[in-house]
Scaffold this active site. Structure first.
Site, short mmCIF file in Angstrom:
data_model
loop_
_atom_site.label_atom_id
_atom_site.label_comp_id
_atom_site.label_asym_id
_atom_site.label_seq_id
_atom_site.Cartn_x
_atom_site.Cartn_y
_atom_site.Cartn_z
N GLU A 33 13.98 2.30 -9.54
CA GLU A 33 12.63 1.79 -9.31
C GLU A 33 11.56 2.57 -10.05
O GLU A 33 10.63 2.00 -10.59
CB GLU A 33 12.34 1.81 -7.80
CG GLU A 33 11.29 0.76 -7.36
CD GLU A 33 9.84 1.16 -7.57
OE1 GLU A 33 9.00 0.25 -7.69
OE2 GLU A 33 9.53 2.36 -7.61
N HIS A 94 11.38 5.28 -3.40
CA HIS A 94 10.51 4.30 -4.05
C HIS A 94 9.85 5.01 -5.24
O HIS A 94 10.54 5.51 -6.12
CB HIS A 94 9.52 3.80 -2.98
CG HIS A 94 8.91 2.48 -3.27
ND1 HIS A 94 8.30 1.72 -2.28
CD2 HIS A 94 8.78 1.76 -4.40
CE1 HIS A 94 7.83 0.59 -2.81
NE2 HIS A 94 8.10 0.60 -4.09
N HIS A 113 11.37 5.34 2.49
CA HIS A 113 11.19 4.38 3.59
C HIS A 113 12.35 4.46 4.56
O HIS A 113 13.16 3.54 4.66
CB HIS A 113 11.05 2.96 3.04
CG HIS A 113 9.90 2.78 2.11
ND1 HIS A 113 8.59 2.87 2.52
CD2 HIS A 113 9.85 2.54 0.78
CE1 HIS A 113 7.78 2.69 1.47
NE2 HIS A 113 8.53 2.50 0.40
N ASN A 147 3.64 3.03 -1.82
CA ASN A 147 4.43 2.49 -2.92
C ASN A 147 4.72 3.57 -3.95
O ASN A 147 5.85 3.77 -4.37
CB ASN A 147 3.68 1.33 -3.57
CG ASN A 147 4.48 0.63 -4.66
OD1 ASN A 147 4.88 1.25 -5.64
ND2 ASN A 147 4.73 -0.65 -4.50
N ASN A 203 -0.15 -0.58 -6.70
CA ASN A 203 1.26 -0.29 -6.90
C ASN A 203 1.41 1.03 -7.65
O ASN A 203 1.18 2.09 -7.09
CB ASN A 203 1.91 -1.46 -7.63
CG ASN A 203 3.41 -1.46 -7.58
OD1 ASN A 203 4.05 -0.54 -8.07
ND2 ASN A 203 4.00 -2.48 -6.98
N ASP A 248 3.98 -3.03 -12.41
CA ASP A 248 4.58 -2.24 -11.35
C ASP A 248 4.22 -0.77 -11.58
O ASP A 248 3.07 -0.40 -11.47
CB ASP A 248 6.09 -2.51 -11.33
CG ASP A 248 6.73 -2.22 -9.98
OD1 ASP A 248 6.37 -1.20 -9.37
OD2 ASP A 248 7.60 -2.99 -9.55
N ASN A 249 5.19 0.07 -11.93
CA ASN A 249 4.87 1.49 -12.13
C ASN A 249 4.22 1.75 -13.48
O ASN A 249 4.47 1.03 -14.45
CB ASN A 249 6.14 2.33 -12.00
CG ASN A 249 6.61 2.39 -10.56
OD1 ASN A 249 5.86 2.76 -9.68
ND2 ASN A 249 7.85 1.99 -10.31
#
Length: 334
Positions: A33, A94, A113, A147, A203, A248-249
């Site tokens: 991720e 994450h 998480h 996140n 994010n 996203d990242n």
């Protein structure tokens, strides 16, 4: 409903952009991720995220952190040992961030998480025996649905909360209604506070090489926000870059200051996983984001036949790593 479809880019199909020297990384099968690379070429990869409503190819397997040495001719991914006393069974990593202290100690911050909660785990990296020593678990009422994080000290960071709610049904409702209740929080042992708000879904987050600006990706708004960092850690918006993909990242090339991002061309395919209609991947490079005309290049794009659901892209001296939410990881020589 149409605004929700727009936020997910539900009708977008991806035109492929191939790179000549790419291979899937052996041993990474259930996600990569987020990816962070030290200046010396050691890359950390978070794998095995389990997230409400998101596909997982290995739901029973604990998450892990992989290390790759990009100085090697044929770098391979090695799982890092994690010190005893840390609850590995519920590890669901994450976003990640690295902080290198003045004495060269490497701290790794990992969003986790466990049992549907949100924590930030702080580890010390011990290079001699490829291990992570768990230092502490950080939990706070303001860190509700974390996140990603960007470390700004050995025990302080900015974090994005991608939703106001962590329950999947409420989370979906929040997106459906277009609520802008997502935010950025500053955390230190002395002070915790909200420093930016009003995002659809904040994010990826990262910091400019001169450490003056914080970059925040709003995935459902298809934007990168440039925020100025103040002495009291508050953030103010300087500018916003609008794109046509779900970012996203974010990673920042320490040499050039370029922003690299793993994106989801079509969010609907990501959320409603269909083996007949796979979620694609897209990597963008953003140059000179502070200028009047930033240059955005699509460096890589795939319809999902090679790489599904890209979430991160990070570069080091001509090498590119592309991570995914729940699939494989790609290593390319640019």
């Amino acid at each position: 409903l149409s605004s929700c479809r727009n936020r997910l880019n539900a009708s977008r199909e991806v035109a492929p952009v191939t790179l000549p020297n790419c291979r899937l990384i052996k041993g990474i099968e259930s996600g990569s991720e987020d990816i962070e690379i030290l200046p010396n070429g050691l890359a950390f990869i978070s794998s095995g995220l389990k997230y409400p409503g998101m596909k997982s190819f290995a739901p029973e397997k604990p998450g892990e952190i992989f290390l790759m040495d990009l100085n090697e001719d044929k770098p391979r991914a090695v799982g890092l040992r994690i010190s005893r006393g840390f609850d590995l069974a519920s590890f669901s990593p994450h976003g990640i961030s690295i902080y290198v202290d003045r004495d060269d100690t490497v701290y790794l911050f990992v969003v986790n998480h466990p049992h549907q909660k949100s924590t930030v785990e702080l580890f010390k990296f011990v290079e001699d025996d490829n291990s992570l020593v768990h230092l502490k678990t950080i939990q706070h009422d303001l860190l509700t649905s974390v996140n990603d994080v960007v470390a700004v000290g050995p025990d302080s960071f900015y974090a994005t909360n991608d939703h106001y709610f962590f329950d999947f049904i409420l989370m979906f409702l929040e997106m459906f209604l277009g609520l802008t209740w997502s935010n950025v929080v500053y955390y230190s042992p002395k002070e915790v506070k909200e420093v930016a708000a009003g995002f659809y879904s904040a994010n990826g987050i990262n910091i400019s090489p001169d450490r003056k600006y914080i970059y925040v990706a709003d995935i459902f708004d298809h934007k990168v926000h440039v925020m100025e960092k103040h002495a009291n850690w508050n953030l103010t918006r300087v500018k916003t870059l609008q794109l046509d993909t779900l970012l996203d990242n974010l990673s920042v090339d320490p040499q050039s200051g370029d922003i690299w991002t793993g994106c989801h061309p079509n969010g609907m395919k990501l959320l409603y996983y269909d083996p007949e209609n796979l979620p694609g991947s897209e990597v963008l490079r953003i140059q000179n984001i502070l200028s009047e005309e930033p240059v955005v290049t699509r460096v890589y794009a795939d319809d999902g036949s090679v790489l599904q659901g890209s979430s991160a892209a990070s570069v080091h001296e001509g090498k590119l790593l592309v991570g995914t939410v729940f699939h494989r990881a790609l290593y390319c020589e640019l």
